[in-house]
Design a protein around this motif. Sequence first.
Motif, short mmCIF file in Angstrom:
data_model
loop_
_atom_site.label_atom_id
_atom_site.label_comp_id
_atom_site.label_asym_id
_atom_site.label_seq_id
_atom_site.Cartn_x
_atom_site.Cartn_y
_atom_site.Cartn_z
N VAL A 1 0.86 -1.18 0.00
CA VAL A 1 0.00 0.00 0.00
C VAL A 1 0.90 1.24 0.00
O VAL A 1 1.66 1.46 0.94
N THR A 2 0.81 2.04 -1.05
CA THR A 2 1.69 3.21 -1.19
C THR A 2 0.95 4.53 -0.98
O THR A 2 1.56 5.60 -1.07
N SER A 3 -0.35 4.47 -0.72
CA SER A 3 -1.13 5.67 -0.44
C SER A 3 -1.11 5.95 1.06
O SER A 3 -1.46 5.08 1.86
N VAL B 1 -2.84 12.65 7.76
CA VAL B 1 -2.48 11.28 7.42
C VAL B 1 -1.08 10.93 7.94
O VAL B 1 -0.23 11.79 8.14
N PHE B 2 -0.87 9.63 8.13
CA PHE B 2 0.43 9.07 8.48
C PHE B 2 1.12 8.74 7.17
O PHE B 2 0.71 7.83 6.44
N ARG B 3 2.16 9.47 6.84
CA ARG B 3 2.81 9.29 5.54
C ARG B 3 3.74 8.08 5.61
O ARG B 3 4.92 8.20 5.93
N ALA B 4 3.16 6.94 5.27
CA ALA B 4 3.88 5.67 5.35
C ALA B 4 3.35 4.72 4.28
O ALA B 4 2.23 4.86 3.80
N TYR B 5 4.19 3.75 3.92
CA TYR B 5 3.76 2.60 3.12
C TYR B 5 3.52 1.46 4.11
O TYR B 5 4.15 1.39 5.18
#
Length: 558
Positions: free
Chosen positions: A178-180, A200-204
């Motif tokens: 998941v890259t969003s 948002v939590f900017r993570a993959y």
Amino acid sequence: MDIKSIQKELKAQKLSGRIFTLGNLFIGEDILPEENRICELTGFTGSYALLFVTPAKAYLFVDGRYELQAKKEVNLRRIEIVKLSEISFCSWLKNNFAKSSARIAYNPWIISLSTLNGLKKLLPAAEFIPAANAGRLLSPKPVKVFTHQKKFTGQVSKDKLAQFAAHIKKCGLDAFLVTSAASTSWLLNLRSNALPYTPVFRAYVLVEKNGAYKVFAENTDYETALPFAKLAEILPRYAKLGADFCSTPAAIAGFAPQLADTADAVAAMKAVKNPTELKGMRNAHLRDGVALTKFLFWLSKNYKGKTETEVAEKLLAFRKKELNFYSESFAAIAGFGANAAVVHYHADEKSAAVLKKNAVLLLDSGGQYYDGTTDVTRTIALGEPSADMTEKNTLVLKAHIALASAVFPQQTSGSELDLIARQPLLKQGLDYEHGTGHGVGFFSDVHEGPARISVHAKNSAPLAAGMVTSIEPGYYKENAFGIRIENLYTVKPAKNPKYLHFEVLTLAPIDKKLINKYMLTTEELTWLNRYHRQVFLSLKKYLTRQELEWLREACAPL
């Protein structure tokens, strides 16, 4: 980095050009100012653009929302503005490079696999070369991550992961990347302070078919997060790995050649709100309506001499008083007079216009609450509006009502719904250069996919029951005024379950001074009066006596 140095580099490496997109490794999502290469190179501050630099010239591609803004912000002697309303980026590339063996540089971390594959198909003779100074363009500032509590989400992350893992297994995959950031945040019930307006939590997140997962993030206090560099080591372990090519950087394919293009199912899962989320959205909109109404009353008494930035700050002050408020959902757009004709206008303290009578103020704003996200636009008459302003506002209102009152079959495309809203304007030879509606996340992105209402949404996911969308037609007269009326709605089954309709969430009066009731049909007048009655009954107990009397008049039937 500047355009001149880029052009010098292109000449030295014998490159035909370089593509710059507005983003980082979270493709299509919000970015910080320090991550914005297009603004750094051109001065353009809009939320969407493409930049193509050749050894001799630079071209900035903007859509209809930003055509006027780009003219004001960009040095037109050095940069040519290309209107996407007149020609697509792909058509422009084909016209200029189809007959040559072009060598085009790009940053593989900020261009998606689907975009790169499309470009290669468009220009089969061209060579696309990863730029030497490319990177993930992620701000180094430290980020705090926090849990979005179950009382707001209605579902624990363990259950969401189990549901998603079952989908991965059904697709015949070993794992899915998941890259969003929005999808990761919803799936794990995590949020962060990385961005000023989008929590948002900017993570993959790499999810295996058994439900196990690994998180990839940097500069955060999430203790078990792995650095993005670890992707190159871990992804090759999976024989069947899925990722959504629309949101996955082209760089990922470099160390996961077995990658299969698979739609991000989390995006569809989070778009359909569960009962707890929908209840929260209604409650958040009630409180947001109270804040906006208190502000509108204040504005009616105090607008003279105030600037655009001052009124935006005052509205924020009212929102901050409401329960569960976290932040604005985007930087408020307060456009007075001619500034309102710039669709996504943003004032600053130096250039902000001073409000005066006999003009309109377009105010587009929203809030992030732990139990929901809001987005609302009202066009407000200050003093006495002109006949032209009133006529155009009434046409926009007719457009809004046309779609808000529609009943439509399931699986109806966003482009078909968009046309419903435009009809009252098109019949008068008028139109607007932006979409009619966008999905809205839950304490997340204020612009959420996969559904949208737009002439360009033929291939987008259709609206489904449980989704939340905006309806926001408009009209913009350059150097004069702008009009937009925006509410958020939830999509619900109609009386016949094969059909859908909209239920309003936004609660705020629509300025009657800008409405010519004789232009409205009986049905349109009934819709407006019913809506205003709902607004009044919903908000009345939260207002002071003076505010209540103002609202009573604002919502009195026409």
